[in-house]
Design an enzyme around this catalytic site. Structure first.
Site, short mmCIF file in Angstrom:
data_model
loop_
_atom_site.label_atom_id
_atom_site.label_comp_id
_atom_site.label_asym_id
_atom_site.label_seq_id
_atom_site.Cartn_x
_atom_site.Cartn_y
_atom_site.Cartn_z
N CYS A 64 -14.29 16.02 -19.87
CA CYS A 64 -15.46 15.17 -19.62
C CYS A 64 -16.76 15.93 -19.78
CB CYS A 64 -15.36 14.54 -18.24
SG CYS A 64 -13.84 13.59 -18.03
N CYS A 99 -14.62 4.40 -8.67
CA CYS A 99 -14.12 5.07 -9.88
C CYS A 99 -14.98 4.68 -11.08
CB CYS A 99 -12.68 4.63 -10.16
SG CYS A 99 -11.58 4.84 -8.75
N SER A 100 -15.34 5.66 -11.91
CA SER A 100 -16.09 5.33 -13.12
C SER A 100 -15.18 4.54 -14.05
CB SER A 100 -16.60 6.61 -13.79
OG SER A 100 -15.54 7.49 -14.06
N ILE A 150 -13.78 2.65 -17.76
CA ILE A 150 -13.47 2.96 -19.15
C ILE A 150 -14.58 2.34 -20.00
CG2 ILE A 150 -11.85 2.41 -21.02
CD1 ILE A 150 -9.61 2.57 -18.88
N HIS A 201 -18.85 5.61 -18.44
CA HIS A 201 -18.37 6.98 -18.69
C HIS A 201 -17.55 7.06 -19.99
CE1 HIS A 201 -16.96 10.95 -18.13
NE2 HIS A 201 -15.94 10.74 -17.33
#
Lengths: 376, 376
Positions: free
Chosen positions: A82, A206-207, A209, A325
């Site tokens: 990342c 949570c980031s 998709i 993200h």
């Protein structure tokens, strides 16, 4: 020798089913080249993580050189999970410092939304060491950061509501960002009642998709924004061996080195983008970079210190949690946001921002990249 | 500022089912570090192509830093298809030239043999542009180089036997290389009668699927081998648009720039490793780098000029065709071989070799990297 930021570009973050990975990269790159006034580009660095694994597309550097008609200049892709985008920027800085290049185009991007969630999850797991006991114990990324969140609540006294405050803070910024993936206002109730992904992290912790790309042009010639520090560190890939799993060495070491290189401290930073792949990760970054004391990041958020009028506005783009993200794009997108802040052109503009920082994490702490920029 | 090669290391090439990708990289790296006398390493660059796609393993840089206990130094993976290893070396050179690093560890590696052939073929296809008409016409890499071979035979008058001469030449070298994948002597009959992969290329005209890794340590401190030129170019990713498909711009341009940077010409090169992913590719490299006239590379081979006592010994390691082609390792392995030649420690040692060259191709000409080294 100094290195300057001469241009930035970014695509909307979200779902781009109709565009190939190359097209996303091209769109961001053309934006940045236009913004920079079309200097002669000497090299292209691409930050990307899973192009080979889920889009069957590598050679991203050469494709950009060709489609942008940049001649036969060097180009390549950089991978650091990342942190790929941040590392690509740092490689460009080093290329300019070496005297090899005058102007370098950096593009980070990822295309993920076309793939099934289990395929994406599997691809993301390539950012853990296959030979480590952590990966072999069955940990996924949400599982890993869920463990950290549980430990954080145990040690700090923070609650799930305090994690949710991170989500709400970042969403409040994203609402104003037309390029963000999630622009709808949300509430504490909605965040708390969302589907649990892994205790204690719910869907909003949570980031997502995301598809998207972001680009910067770095140059030797002076312009409005100068790079004060560009550092990268590697960190442990098996985090269970640490004395404290709440002090991720990569975050802490990258911050230390960046402050040293810039000759500055946390109180000098007017605005910052940190790597909030999960709500807990933002708290660990706030603490690891010295914006709050250890185990007090949740108070920093609760007290509004990360807000637009707070001590250190954090993730004014909406962050990974709400802007989105697209893995390889994240480091470059963070950088774009702080450049715009220093140019006075950002969404959620911080008044008179003069020094800005971005911090980009890779894996479970395998990499961290920090850039410090200054308006000159 | 000059950059020197202070150490090299390499694993056997072939099948390593029992070892992970990380273990292969570690083995080569430990070899190179020992050879270099264990200097303090300041950064790690990994060349790898399909770790994410077929081994579900990225973050190779951080894993090496951890397992080799190198502290929290920067590390990353570089991707440029089959040129990944060569590009990683060039990034290390630039890092040293910038003054950022004194000693850099470069490791190239790939693990491919565990995967089914169709999975590997699909992964290799990521080195073509998904949006190009060539890839969409169904071309694979053997298909692409088969087209070039047909055109080559048509324009030059060479026959399939002349392509086979390349195979036999490289095998004659590999026989002496204990690390090579194919060490059994072969014959013109065997090569000509082998299974056809794509007309006119038979099984022996194609480089194999291979596991392996190779590593180099580059340093600012003087040692026996100095880098005279380190260049990379990007090239067209849609080769059908070229005036001549037999003049791959990336090869030609990388050669030109390297000679310019080194202040040397083809006749100064005592020994060379070129990128023979297929027999035809070696001929195009011989011609593109100026070792023979255009369309006469097959004569150069036929006359024994690439032999150990010829004008320019080529692929004394056995080349990709016989030493093997673990994709990310290839550029670093070529470099290892020419370093050993200059140190007088190579298999198929060329007497008094003083100047050596390696050339590493990526994709269908998307990238080419050339290094020129000198014994000092």
């Amino acid at each position: 020798m100094d290195v300057f930021v001469s241009g930035v570009g970014i695509t909307p973050f979200g779902k781009h089913i109709e565009h190939s990975l190359k097209e996303l990269l091209l769109q961001a790159a053309r934006d940045a080249l236009r913004d920079a006034g079309h200097p002669k580009i000497d090299a292209v660095f691409v930050g990307n993580f899973m192009g080979g694994a889920i889009a069957n597309q590598e050679i991203l550097g050469a494709m950009l050189v060709n489609d942008l008609e940049l001649g036969h200049i060097p180009s390549l892709k950089v991978e650091g999970a990342c942190a790929s985008g941040g590392i690509a920027i740092r490689q460009a800085v080093i290329g300019i410092l070496s005297g090899t290049y005058e102007n370098v185009l950096v593009v980070g991007g990822e295309k993920m939304k076309h793939a099934a969630t289990d395929v994406v999850t599997q691809a993301i797991n390539a950012a853990m060491d296959n030979d480590s006991s952590e990966k072999n114990a069955g940990l996924t990324f949400p599982g890993f950061f869920g463990l950290l969140a549980n430990r954080y609540m145990y040690e700090s006294g923070a609650t799930k509501e305090h994690l949710a405050n991170v989500v709400l803070q970042n969403r409040s910024y994203a609402i104003n960002n037309p390029l963000a993936q999630f622009r709808k206002p949300t509430t504490m109730e909605e965040v708390m009642q969302a589907k649990q992904i892994t205790e204690p992290l719910g869907l909003f912790d949570c980031s997502p998709i995301t598809d998207g790309a972001a680009s910067v042009v770095l140059s030797r010639n002076p312009s409005a924004v100068k790079i004060r520090a560009s550092v990268q560190v590697s960190g442990p890939t098996n985090i269970q061996d640490l004395d404290s799993i709440l002090q991720i060495p990569a975050i802490i070491n990258s911050g230390k080195l960046a402050y040293e290189q810039a000759g500055l401290g946390p109180s000098d930073i007017d605005v910052v983008e940190v790597h909030d792949c999960f709500s807990i990760t933002e708290l660990l970054a706030i603490e690891g970079l010295g914006f709050s004391n250890r185990l007090e990041g949740w108070r920093f958020i609760e007290e509004g210190q990360a807000g637009i009028n707070g001590k250190t506005p954090i993730n004014t783009s909406g962050g990974l949690l709400s802007r989105g993200h697209p893995i390889g794009a994240t480091g470059t997108a963070q950088f774009v946001q702080i450049v715009l802040q220093l140019r006075g052109e950002a969404v959620n503009q911080v008044k008179n921002a003069r020094i800005a920082m971005s911090q980009n994490l890779g894996g479970t702490g395998a990499y961290s990249v920090v850039h410090v920029l200054e308006r000159v």
